[in-house]
Design an enzyme around this catalytic site. Structure first.
Site, short mmCIF file in Angstrom:
data_model
loop_
_atom_site.label_atom_id
_atom_site.label_comp_id
_atom_site.label_asym_id
_atom_site.label_seq_id
_atom_site.Cartn_x
_atom_site.Cartn_y
_atom_site.Cartn_z
N ASP A 99 2.46 2.68 -4.77
CA ASP A 99 2.45 1.43 -5.47
C ASP A 99 2.27 1.36 -6.97
O ASP A 99 1.80 2.25 -7.73
CB ASP A 99 1.24 0.56 -4.76
CG ASP A 99 -0.06 1.47 -5.22
OD1 ASP A 99 -0.27 2.39 -5.06
OD2 ASP A 99 -0.91 0.38 -5.37
N GLU A 136 -3.49 1.67 -4.47
CA GLU A 136 -4.23 2.47 -5.64
C GLU A 136 -4.60 1.52 -6.77
O GLU A 136 -5.74 1.23 -7.10
CB GLU A 136 -3.47 3.85 -6.10
CG GLU A 136 -4.87 4.70 -6.93
CD GLU A 136 -5.05 4.42 -8.42
OE1 GLU A 136 -5.92 4.83 -8.81
OE2 GLU A 136 -4.01 3.63 -8.88
#
Ligand SMILES: [Zn+2]
Length: 391
Positions: free
Chosen positions: A77, A142
């Site tokens: 991500d 994250e």
């Protein structure tokens, strides 16, 4: 030469997946197509929690014999692009210009994932399966709340009976150039609020009131002036910063009842939440002149403890690889913010090494194509040390 894809090929494909947290964006599906054909068992569990978006993650494992289990960890991500019009090249185009690969996530940290994927594929193509296990632990959460990511993925793997020997997180760790630093731990972070309660009253009659503002000013001065420690071999000194003092009193003729002060501590491994709480409370109580005042402390629960990797073998061996490929001796660093290593460290020794982090989260995030090659060579050299090929 092998026909394994290069790190640049992989990085470009990953960057072209618009995987802004919590969107998978095709990034994990792409890794799946890369790893499944060479023998990895690929799982893509989706984790949920009320109040947060569902997030897809990836755990891929290649297992052969009884050797150690090495994990490469990271996140696909990325943070939002900001105003796309400000980018020199479109943020999800993955274009190379003058030796630089541009795009959101190139540094943080699709480049790192591309490099360790390419290194593993190269190792497998040249030497076959190693004696032991290689896993990829890749999260899509994250940069977001980090609720449905690494914490749950580690627990999920543990529930399946997975035991890890060592982990490498491919986050960008080099401030300026490849070979600057390996992260071998992280400082902890803790936030809290001190509240002083006195007695409200009229400013013209101060003897009838107990002013918490005066007491809070003393507490803030005393704690700010205190030296918590002088640092350790591997850590900077612990630092406590007050970030706000709040009374919220609109009136000019009123002594308020309450004053609060908020702080954040970045601490080394000489401290934990209990010790810091005791330290703050002792200093605060020293400033309380009488039982007319009360002081309390509220800590925000934190999962960012300070930690130091205790495996010299892992650190030394990886440092050798960095030195061999870059000609530089990497600093063993513990500075910077937190990362998912803070969760992995509860399962096995973990170090972090990746690209140059200068442009992460910025407009025009980019990495040098040469650095991507260097990083791949470092991971490959480490794999050769960790899993010496037979024959
Ligand atoms: Zn990152």
């Amino acid at each position: 030469m092998t026909n394994a894809p290069s790190a640049l090929d992989i990085a470009r494909k990953l960057v072209q997946c618009p995987s802004v947290t919590p969107e998978e964006g095709g990034a994990l599906a792409y890794l799946d197509t890369l790893l499944s054909p060479v023998g990895f068992q690929v799982h893509r569990p989706v984790f949920s929690e009320s109040g947060t978006p569902d997030v897809e993650n990836l755990f891929a494992k290649l297992s052969h014999g009884k050797g150690p289990h090495l994990v490469f960890a990271g996140h696909t991500d990325v943070v939002p692009t900001g105003d796309e019009g400000l980018w020199t090249l479109p943020p999800f185009s993955g274009e190379v210009k003058e030796g630089m690969l541009y795009g959101r996530g190139t540094a943080d940290m699709k480049g790192g994932i591309a490099a360790f994927s390419a290194a593993v594929l190269q190792y497998l193509a040249e030497h076959g399966e190693p004696e032991g296990s290689i896993s990829f632990l890749i999260t899509g959460d994250e940069e977001g709340p980090a609720t449905n990511g690494t914490v749950k993925l580690l627990q999920w793997a543990a529930d399946k009976g997975e035991h890890f020997s060592d982990a490498i997180v491919g986050e960008p760790t080099n401030p300026d150039a490849m070979g600057d630093a390996i992260k071998i731990g992280r400082r902890g972070s803790l936030s809290g609020t001190i509240t002083v309660t006195g007695h409200q009253g009229h400013v013209a009659y101060p003897h009838l009131a107990h002013n918490p503002v005066t007491i809070m000013a003393q507490i803030v001065s005393k704690i700010s002036a205190a030296v918590l420690d002088h640092g350790t071999d591997h850590f900077q000194p612990t630092n406590l910063e007050f970030i706000s003092i709040d009374v919220g009193n609109e009136a000019w003729n009123l002594i308020p009842k309450k004053a609060t002060a908020r702080f954040n501590v970045r601490h080394n491994d000489l401290w934990d939440a209990q010790k810091l709480s005791d330290f703050v409370m002792k200093n605060a109580k020293d400033c309380i002149p009488s039982s007319d005042f009360d002081v309390t402390l509220g800590l925000i629960p934190s999962n960012a403890d300070a930690f130091l990797t205790r495996s010299d073998t892992l650190i030394q061996s990886f440092s050798e690889s960095v030195k061999k490929i870059t000609g530089r001796t990497p600093e063993h660093s513990t500075d910077g913010g937190t990362s998912d290593a803070r969760f992995i460290k509860n399962y096995c020794p973990v170090i972090e090494f990746g690209l140059v982090g200068k442009t992460m989260h910025m407009i025009d995030e980019h990495i040098a194509v040469d650095d991507l090659k260097t990083l791949t060579d470092i991971y490959y050299d480490f794999l050769m040390r960790y899993f010496p090929p037979k024959g």
